[in-house]
Design an enzyme around this catalytic site. Structure first.
Site, PDB file in Angstrom:
ATOM      1  N   ARG A 101       0.881  -1.177   0.000  1.00  0.00           N
ATOM      2  CA  ARG A 101       0.000   0.000   0.000  1.00  0.00           C
ATOM      3  C   ARG A 101       0.912   1.220   0.000  1.00  0.00           C
ATOM      4  O   ARG A 101       1.702   1.422   0.933  1.00  0.00           O
ATOM      5  CB  ARG A 101      -0.922   0.016   1.217  1.00  0.00           C
ATOM      6  CG  ARG A 101      -1.631   1.343   1.387  1.00  0.00           C
ATOM      7  CD  ARG A 101      -2.745   1.327   2.374  1.00  0.00           C
ATOM      8  NE  ARG A 101      -3.910   0.636   1.854  1.00  0.00           N
ATOM      9  CZ  ARG A 101      -5.139   0.750   2.345  1.00  0.00           C
ATOM     10  NH1 ARG A 101      -5.374   1.539   3.363  1.00  0.00           N
ATOM     11  NH2 ARG A 101      -6.151   0.075   1.817  1.00  0.00           N
ATOM     12  N   HIS A 128      -7.315   0.896  -6.596  1.00  0.00           N
ATOM     13  CA  HIS A 128      -7.513   0.049  -5.401  1.00  0.00           C
ATOM     14  C   HIS A 128      -8.172  -1.259  -5.886  1.00  0.00           C
ATOM     15  O   HIS A 128      -9.360  -1.498  -5.651  1.00  0.00           O
ATOM     16  CB  HIS A 128      -8.393   0.796  -4.399  1.00  0.00           C
ATOM     17  CG  HIS A 128      -8.395   0.234  -3.013  1.00  0.00           C
ATOM     18  ND1 HIS A 128      -7.629  -0.866  -2.645  1.00  0.00           N
ATOM     19  CD2 HIS A 128      -9.088   0.594  -1.888  1.00  0.00           C
ATOM     20  CE1 HIS A 128      -7.843  -1.129  -1.358  1.00  0.00           C
ATOM     21  NE2 HIS A 128      -8.718  -0.267  -0.890  1.00  0.00           N
ATOM     22  N   GLN A 131     -10.189  -3.755  -3.547  1.00  0.00           N
ATOM     23  CA  GLN A 131     -11.478  -3.195  -3.149  1.00  0.00           C
ATOM     24  C   GLN A 131     -12.533  -3.452  -4.225  1.00  0.00           C
ATOM     25  O   GLN A 131     -13.648  -3.896  -3.933  1.00  0.00           O
ATOM     26  CB  GLN A 131     -11.318  -1.674  -2.918  1.00  0.00           C
ATOM     27  CG  GLN A 131     -12.591  -0.974  -2.504  1.00  0.00           C
ATOM     28  CD  GLN A 131     -13.040  -1.373  -1.103  1.00  0.00           C
ATOM     29  OE1 GLN A 131     -12.272  -1.324  -0.170  1.00  0.00           O
ATOM     30  NE2 GLN A 131     -14.294  -1.769  -0.963  1.00  0.00           N
ATOM     31  N   ASP A 223     -17.085   7.379  -1.513  1.00  0.00           N
ATOM     32  CA  ASP A 223     -15.798   7.247  -0.824  1.00  0.00           C
ATOM     33  C   ASP A 223     -15.467   8.620  -0.239  1.00  0.00           C
ATOM     34  O   ASP A 223     -16.108   9.629  -0.578  1.00  0.00           O
ATOM     35  CB  ASP A 223     -14.727   6.780  -1.833  1.00  0.00           C
ATOM     36  CG  ASP A 223     -13.359   6.570  -1.203  1.00  0.00           C
ATOM     37  OD1 ASP A 223     -13.285   6.442   0.037  1.00  0.00           O
ATOM     38  OD2 ASP A 223     -12.353   6.532  -1.946  1.00  0.00           O
ATOM     39  N   CYS A 263     -16.525   2.078   0.554  1.00  0.00           N
ATOM     40  CA  CYS A 263     -15.361   1.215   0.786  1.00  0.00           C
ATOM     41  C   CYS A 263     -14.884   1.309   2.241  1.00  0.00           C
ATOM     42  O   CYS A 263     -14.195   0.404   2.717  1.00  0.00           O
ATOM     43  CB  CYS A 263     -14.244   1.590  -0.167  1.00  0.00           C
ATOM     44  SG  CYS A 263     -13.757   3.313  -0.035  1.00  0.00           S
ATOM     45  N   ARG A 291     -14.096  -8.234   1.589  1.00  0.00           N
ATOM     46  CA  ARG A 291     -12.668  -7.979   1.373  1.00  0.00           C
ATOM     47  C   ARG A 291     -11.858  -9.214   1.766  1.00  0.00           C
ATOM     48  O   ARG A 291     -10.905  -9.606   1.100  1.00  0.00           O
ATOM     49  CB  ARG A 291     -12.194  -6.767   2.210  1.00  0.00           C
ATOM     50  CG  ARG A 291     -12.750  -5.416   1.809  1.00  0.00           C
ATOM     51  CD  ARG A 291     -12.280  -4.974   0.441  1.00  0.00           C
ATOM     52  NE  ARG A 291     -10.840  -5.015   0.278  1.00  0.00           N
ATOM     53  CZ  ARG A 291      -9.984  -4.060   0.669  1.00  0.00           C
ATOM     54  NH1 ARG A 291     -10.441  -2.953   1.221  1.00  0.00           N
ATOM     55  NH2 ARG A 291      -8.679  -4.198   0.485  1.00  0.00           N
TER      56      ARG A 291
HETATM   57  N1  NVA Z   1      -9.798   6.895  -1.549  1.00  0.00           N
HETATM   58  C1  NVA Z   1      -9.472   6.438  -0.217  1.00  0.00           C
HETATM   59  C2  NVA Z   1      -9.751   4.992  -0.093  1.00  0.00           C
HETATM   60  C3  NVA Z   1      -9.554   4.421   1.280  1.00  0.00           C
HETATM   61  C4  NVA Z   1      -9.805   2.956   1.324  1.00  0.00           C
HETATM   62  C5  NVA Z   1      -8.020   6.735   0.070  1.00  0.00           C
HETATM   63  O1  NVA Z   1      -7.172   6.533  -0.817  1.00  0.00           O
HETATM   64  O2  NVA Z   1      -7.714   7.182   1.176  1.00  0.00           O
HETATM   65  N1   CP Z   2     -11.397   0.103   2.193  1.00  0.00           N
HETATM   66  C1   CP Z   2     -10.136  -0.021   2.634  1.00  0.00           C
HETATM   67  O1   CP Z   2      -9.207  -0.288   1.877  1.00  0.00           O
HETATM   68  O2   CP Z   2      -9.999   0.158   3.963  1.00  0.00           O
HETATM   69  P1   CP Z   2      -8.617   0.334   4.746  1.00  0.00           P
HETATM   70  O3   CP Z   2      -8.019   1.614   4.257  1.00  0.00           O
HETATM   71  O4   CP Z   2      -9.014   0.370   6.178  1.00  0.00           O
HETATM   72  O5   CP Z   2      -7.736  -0.823   4.412  1.00  0.00           O
END
Ligand code: NVA
Ligand code: CP
Length: 304
Positions: A101, A128, A131, A223, A263, A291
């Protein structure tokens, strides 16, 4: 040859369907897979916070008989203490897969290039993919397929939106997207998705009016307005996105009984109201649970 999961765009429709099928099997018969990845190890490199992605990969790996190791921002310091290339080549000698990540999609691509083990994108600024797979598993469970189903995504044209674009285009799920004009999804991703949609028959439409996007939608999805790494823009974004909140008024404009997806994490009072996310229409925690099943399917497909 090893296979990575970098972006939905690199998965064939057959591969997506295989992941969905295996996820459903894992959900129904988790005990059957308790030794599937025994003696395998997974590195979890997280440069950003996480609840769902981190915990579902870690528990998922454990439930498949394998082991995982969390490497947070303080552990490896990608690109600061050591180059991505060196981290990739070192970890490939210790573990059987890497979840990453991070911020730039290029970092994921570089990790995949130099790792000799599968690399899974656990979220980048651009996409993502894990997701999106869980999202369409949830839609498929609720509607027994994708034909003539419309998902309306309201909010920021971000990583989650981009992966939804690719996956909806591939599986034939109609997608309406409503964003403020400055925050539309990446134009290349839109173009690629429109091309893919020609094959699947998915209708993809972009709007700047959320009411138009939700009209006749079976699912409303949103989101956060400021993603991880955009914290400084949060107050400006709050003002710009105000009309893009999923609330009971917007829900009225959608199909009766339309499902609510997010999400997570959610910011109640911003992109979604407390009332809507807690309503009977909301499937956000089933979506979050999925997930885990999808993550396990991905691990089996790539690591076994
Ligand atoms: N768009 C959000 C998704 C979190 C799962 C982010 O990147 O923070
Ligand atoms: N939706 C998602 O990816 O959640 P986290 O950021 O908590 O992993």
């Amino acid at each position: 040859m090893k296979k990575d999961l970098i972006c939905i765009k690199y998965l064939s429709l057959g591969e997506i369907n295989e992941i969905l099928k295996l996820s459903a099997e894992l959900k129904e018969y988790p005990g059957r897979f308790s030794r599937t990845l025994s003696a395998k190890s997974l590195a979890l490199i997280f440069e950003k916070p996480s609840n769902r992605t981190y915990v579902s990969f870690q528990v998922g790996m454990y439930e498949l008989g394998g082991n995982s190791i969390y490497l947070g921002p303080e552990h490896i310091k990608l690109g600061v203490r050591e180059t991505v290339k060196d981290v990739a080549r070192t970890l490939s000698r210790y573990v059987h897969g890497i979840v990453l990540r991070t911020f730039a999609q290029e970092t994921v691509l570089e990790m995949a290039k130099y790792a000799s083990v599968p690399v899974i994108n656990g979220l980048s600024d651009l996409v993502h993919p894990c997701q999106a797979l869980a999202d369409i598993l949830t839609v498929r469970e609720k509607f027994s397929g994708f034909k003539n189903i419309t998902l309306a995504y309201i909010g920021d044209g971000n990583n989650v939106c981009h992966s939804l674009l690719y996956i909806c285009a591939k599986v034939g799920l109609n997608l309406n997207i409503a964003t403020p004009s400055k925050y539309a999804p990446d134009s290349n991703i839109v173009r690629e998705s429109l091309l893919l949609a020609k094959e699947s028959g998915a209708k993809i439409c972009l709007f700047h009016d959320p009411k138009k996007a939700v009209c006749a939608a079976n699912v409303l999805y949103t989101d956060v307005w400021a993603s991880m790494g955009q914290e400084k823009e949060a107050s400006l974004r709050s003002r710009t996105f105000r009309a893009f909140q999923i609330n009971s008024n917007l829900l009225k404009a959608a199909k009766k009984g339309a499902l609510i997806m997010h999400c997570l994490p959610a910011h109640r009072g911003q992109e979604i109201t407390h009332e809507v996310i807690e309503s009977r229409n909301s499937v956000v925690f089933e979506q979050a649970e999925n997930r885990m099943h999808v993550q396990k399917a991905i691990l089996i497909k790539l690591l076994k």
